[in-house]
Write an enzyme that holds these catalytic residues in place. Structure first.
Site, PDB file in Angstrom:
ATOM      1  N   ASP A   2       0.826  -1.219   0.000  1.00 13.59           N
ATOM      2  CA  ASP A   2       0.000   0.000   0.000  1.00 13.59           C
ATOM      3  C   ASP A   2       0.856   1.263   0.000  1.00 13.59           C
ATOM      4  OD1 ASP A   2      -1.964  -1.828   0.229  1.00 13.59           O
ATOM      5  OD2 ASP A   2      -2.788  -1.092   2.150  1.00 13.59           O
ATOM      6  N   ASP A  61       0.537   4.721  -2.187  1.00 14.10           N
ATOM      7  CA  ASP A  61       0.360   6.037  -1.561  1.00 14.10           C
ATOM      8  C   ASP A  61       1.439   7.018  -2.000  1.00 14.10           C
ATOM      9  OD1 ASP A  61      -1.825   5.094  -0.297  1.00 14.10           O
ATOM     10  OD2 ASP A  61      -0.842   4.732   1.637  1.00 14.10           O
ATOM     11  N   ARG A 104     -30.376   4.447 -11.127  1.00 12.08           N
ATOM     12  CA  ARG A 104     -31.502   3.895 -11.875  1.00 12.08           C
ATOM     13  C   ARG A 104     -32.663   4.893 -11.912  1.00 12.08           C
ATOM     14  NH1 ARG A 104     -36.246   1.087 -10.867  1.00 12.08           N
ATOM     15  NH2 ARG A 104     -36.803  -0.329 -12.527  1.00 12.08           N
ATOM     16  N   LYS A 119     -30.609 -16.113 -15.264  1.00 10.16           N
ATOM     17  CA  LYS A 119     -30.739 -15.536 -16.608  1.00 10.16           C
ATOM     18  C   LYS A 119     -30.546 -16.624 -17.650  1.00 10.16           C
ATOM     19  CE  LYS A 119     -28.596 -11.340 -14.841  1.00 10.16           C
ATOM     20  NZ  LYS A 119     -27.409 -10.485 -14.762  1.00 10.16           N
ATOM     21  N   LYS A 145     -36.083 -14.463  -4.591  1.00 10.11           N
ATOM     22  CA  LYS A 145     -35.856 -13.663  -3.378  1.00 10.11           C
ATOM     23  C   LYS A 145     -35.785 -14.575  -2.161  1.00 10.11           C
ATOM     24  CE  LYS A 145     -36.259  -9.762  -3.218  1.00 10.11           C
ATOM     25  NZ  LYS A 145     -36.762  -8.450  -3.405  1.00 10.11           N
ATOM     26  N   CYS A 165     -64.381  -1.913  30.024  1.00 11.13           N
ATOM     27  CA  CYS A 165     -65.639  -1.600  30.721  1.00 11.13           C
ATOM     28  C   CYS A 165     -66.218  -2.801  31.458  1.00 11.13           C
ATOM     29  CB  CYS A 165     -66.657  -1.066  29.731  1.00 11.13           C
ATOM     30  SG  CYS A 165     -67.235  -2.342  28.608  1.00 11.13           S
TER      31      CYS A 165
END
Ligand code: IVH
Length: 667
Positions: A32, A36, A133, A283, A307, A404
């Site tokens: 990294d 940087d 979207r 698909k 789902k 009541c």
């Protein structure tokens, strides 16, 4: 080219490469610190020589100038959604339809990433535009925010022009960190990664979006002519080759049985993924088959989204509370040890009636499984019997009204228990609340708390007493100042002018809704004329059924009711029709004039479609939930608006409730 420009070009290349290795390939070739160092060198050069900064410089990843709004942009082709499957039967039906149309097929199974659909437009290999979207036809230009997602290539390995679509999301790790920080700052945490991702992409300051650490998977291409693919599977491989990040858990399968295996595998393993998924997308693999099947208005016929079932959690049922409605129906509610389900904390769930409690054998002290029906309304699914405390007893509804003490009755053919005491306090209070509500007398400021106080102080016993109130009656109430009392007196005075249909509806006559009140008021014009109608006459009216006719006549014949009407009259409450005729009302009386908020993802229609329909019915569709909101229609993953509505006690409908109502009206 100057040597500085050359250096910039080298830095671009290296940084893009390292970035790709790290964020797309998950396989960095340098530490990294090296990245940087080069990035800072580039930032330095760009600061000193702004003319060398280009729109595809790796430095745009950290964000730029804040914008004041997002531009609305039409999609080149609409961004559709997928139809849903919830079980094996739905999937087999889908498979049958496909095979009937094109014969044997291969399917591509992909994870359904729970984020936000976005489109990315490339011209000559460069990212030029990124859109949300939106409503499918028009999206918002969030290019600057999308550029902060490291996995989105700013430049492609080929100079092609096309549009790719995919799901931007927030990895679980980023989500947890973000929420920890929010809580530490005393801010409301996000309900789920999807909401957090949505919030981040809508930041006007792209530096803030950059800090949110979003990611993306691309899953489709708009125009295949640019690529060499003849299947979805090859298209995804080509996207990989161009430098995009696609999801590698995808699998090509040869039958619906293999689709089901894939679903089973991911149902078990989804928790181990570093990001949320809410289903599986299936698909048809061959593009020529896809073309043959084509599209409906809303979705491709060659794909379906399975789902996952709603999230279920276990909690303890602490008590069963009873509430008495306006019509005397006694409803049991489960009081639960608060628990988080699908983004909100749940502490109550309706148990509907005694039959349901017995069917599910629900007892106080039980551990129960909770889910949200339609992902919104909490429901007790079942009891966990192994965990039942030894002393848990079968629950029995009381024989007498908890308010009541009058004996409760079960009317034939109904599951509900009902208190039939017309003087029952709980019912009267509910009846008073209904009387002042918006579609009835519309007395603004006379809320539940005030009504309860007025009732316990014996200042009002029936709806007519409201018109006998004086300012001096109001002033001693809790949190009541002079101004507020005056306002309330004014509102009461104004309400006397309401039209007959509002009064009729407000009286809370059984089976009499907004629409029938309107029809009756318009037809008979005065209360006096209504007092003389017969059942036979009433059933002739198209909108009046037998049940209503009977209930109305019985109600109006009752001597106490006649006295009540006289009492209202003597205070100057209007008893005539002066509203608009149905033919002049724009929309449907049920919705006309109501303020409605739509929130969350709708499955069977878009928010725009829902909103347009509501507006046609005369409703005002607004975007934030306030005290004046009449109704919230909540789709999946509704976030803070739903929480707010829950806390305000606003009426909440699921998408299915809404569709049922639409069908009823369109009938
Ligand atoms: S294909 C015509 N593939 O699910 C729409 N969608 O309603 C084609 N989604 O709006 C979508 N993962 O936001 C596709 N692997 C995936 C997906 C995916 C998530 C989302 C997408 C879409 C919604 C389906």
């Amino acid at each position: 080219m100057s040597s500085l420009a050359q250096r910039v070009e080298t830095l671009h290349k290296l940084l893009h490469q390292y970035n790709y290795e790290y964020h797309v390939k998950d396989n960095p070739s340098v530490p990294d610190s090296e990245y940087d160092k080069l990035l800072h060198e580039l930032i330095d050069i760009e600061t000193k020589h702004p003319e060398l900064k280009t729109s595809d410089s790796p430095t745009v990843r950290v964000g730029g100038e804040a914008q004041s709004s997002f531009e609305k942009v039409n999609h080149d082709t609409p961004m559709l959604s997928l139809s849903n499957a919830f079980n094996e039967a739905d999937l087999r039906k889908f498979d049958q339809r496909i095979r009937d149309a094109v014969g044997e097929v291969e399917y591509m199974c992909e994870l359904k990433i729970d984020g936000l659909a976005v489109s990315l437009k490339y011209v000559d290999g460069k990212l030029v535009q990124g859109l949300t979207r939106g409503d499918g036809t028009t999206g918002e230009d969030i290019t600057e925010n999308l550029k902060t997602i490291y996995a989105i290539p700013l430049t492609l390995s080929k100079n092609i022009s096309f549009e790719v679509r995919g799901e931007a999301y927030m990895p679980r790790q980023s989500f947890l960190k973000l929420n920890e920080a929010k809580v530490a700052r005393d801010e409301q945490p996000f309900a789920n990664p999807r909401n957090a991702a949505a919030g981040s992409l809508r930041q006007l300051d792209s530096k803030l979006a950059a800090a949110r650490k979003l990611d993306i998977f691309l899953y489709s291409i708009n125009d295949f002519t640019e690529l060499d693919a003849s299947t979805q599977s090859e298209a995804l491989d080509e996207l990989d080759a161009l430098g995009f990040k696609t999801n590698h858990e995808r699998e090509k399968v040869r039958s619906i049985d293999e689709v089901l295996e894939y679903i089973e595998k991911w149902t078990k393993q989804r928790d181990q993924l570093p990001y949320d998924i809410d289903g599986i997308v299936i698909k048809v693999n061959h593009l020529e088959h896809q073309e043959e099947m084509g599209f409906t208005q809303k979705s491709p016929r060659w794909a379906i989204a399975y789902k996952f079932p709603a999230e279920e959690v276990i909690t303890e049922l602490l008590d069963i509370e009873l509430s008495i409605g306006r019509t005397g129906v006694v409803t049991p509610t489960a009081i639960l040890e608060p628990v988080r389900v699908a983004g909100t904390t749940v502490s109550r769930a309706s148990l509907h009636n005694e039959d349901l409690i017995h069917e599910k054998d629900i007892r106080i002290g039980d551990s129960v499984v909770i889910k949200k029906a339609g992902d919104i309304i909490p429901e007790v699914v079942r009891v966990i019997l192994d965990r039942r405390p030894e002393d848990a007893e079968t629950y029995h509804m009381p024989t007498h009204c908890p308010s009541c003490d009058h004996e409760l009755v079960r009317i034939e053919g109904e599951v509900a228990l009902r208190c039939i005491n017309p003087k029952c306090q709980a019912q009267l209070v509910e009846g008073l609340i209904h009387f002042v509500s918006r579609q009835a007398m519309n007395i603004d400021g006379l809320g539940t708390k005030i009504i309860e106080q007025l009732y316990t102080h014996e200042l009002i016993k029936d709806v007519a007493d409201i018109f006998y109130l004086t300012k001096d009656d109001l002033l001693p109430l809790e949190r009541m100042g002079d101004k507020k009392a005056q306002k309330l007196m004014d509102a009461i005075e104004t309400s006397k002018e309401r039209s007959l249909e509002n009064l009729l509806f407000g009286l809370g006559i059984r089976h009499l809704g907004v629409k029938a009140s309107q029809v009756l008021a318009e037809k008979y014009e005065t209360m006096d004329r209504l007092l003389t109608v017969t059942e036979d006459e009433l059933v002739e009216i198209y909108d009046v059924g037998e049940k209503l006719a009977q209930s109305l006549v019985t109600y109006l014949e009752n001597e106490d009711i006649r006295a009540l009407i006289e009492k209202l009259k003597s205070k100057g409450v209007n008893m005539t029709f002066k509203g608009q005729k149905l033919s002049q009302i724009e929309g449907h009386p049920e919705f006309a004039g109501k303020t409605i908020v739509l929130t969350g993802k709708l499955q069977q229609m878009t928010r725009t479609e829902a909103s347009n329909w509501l507006k046609l019915q005369g409703a005002k569709v607004t975007s934030s939930v306030t005290k004046s909101t009449d109704l919230v229609i909540a789709g999946e993953d509704a976030g803070s608006k739903l929480t707010k509505a829950e806390s305000l006690g606003t009426m909440i409908w699921t998408e299915q409730d809404f569709i049922d109502k639409q069908n009823e009206i369109n009938k």
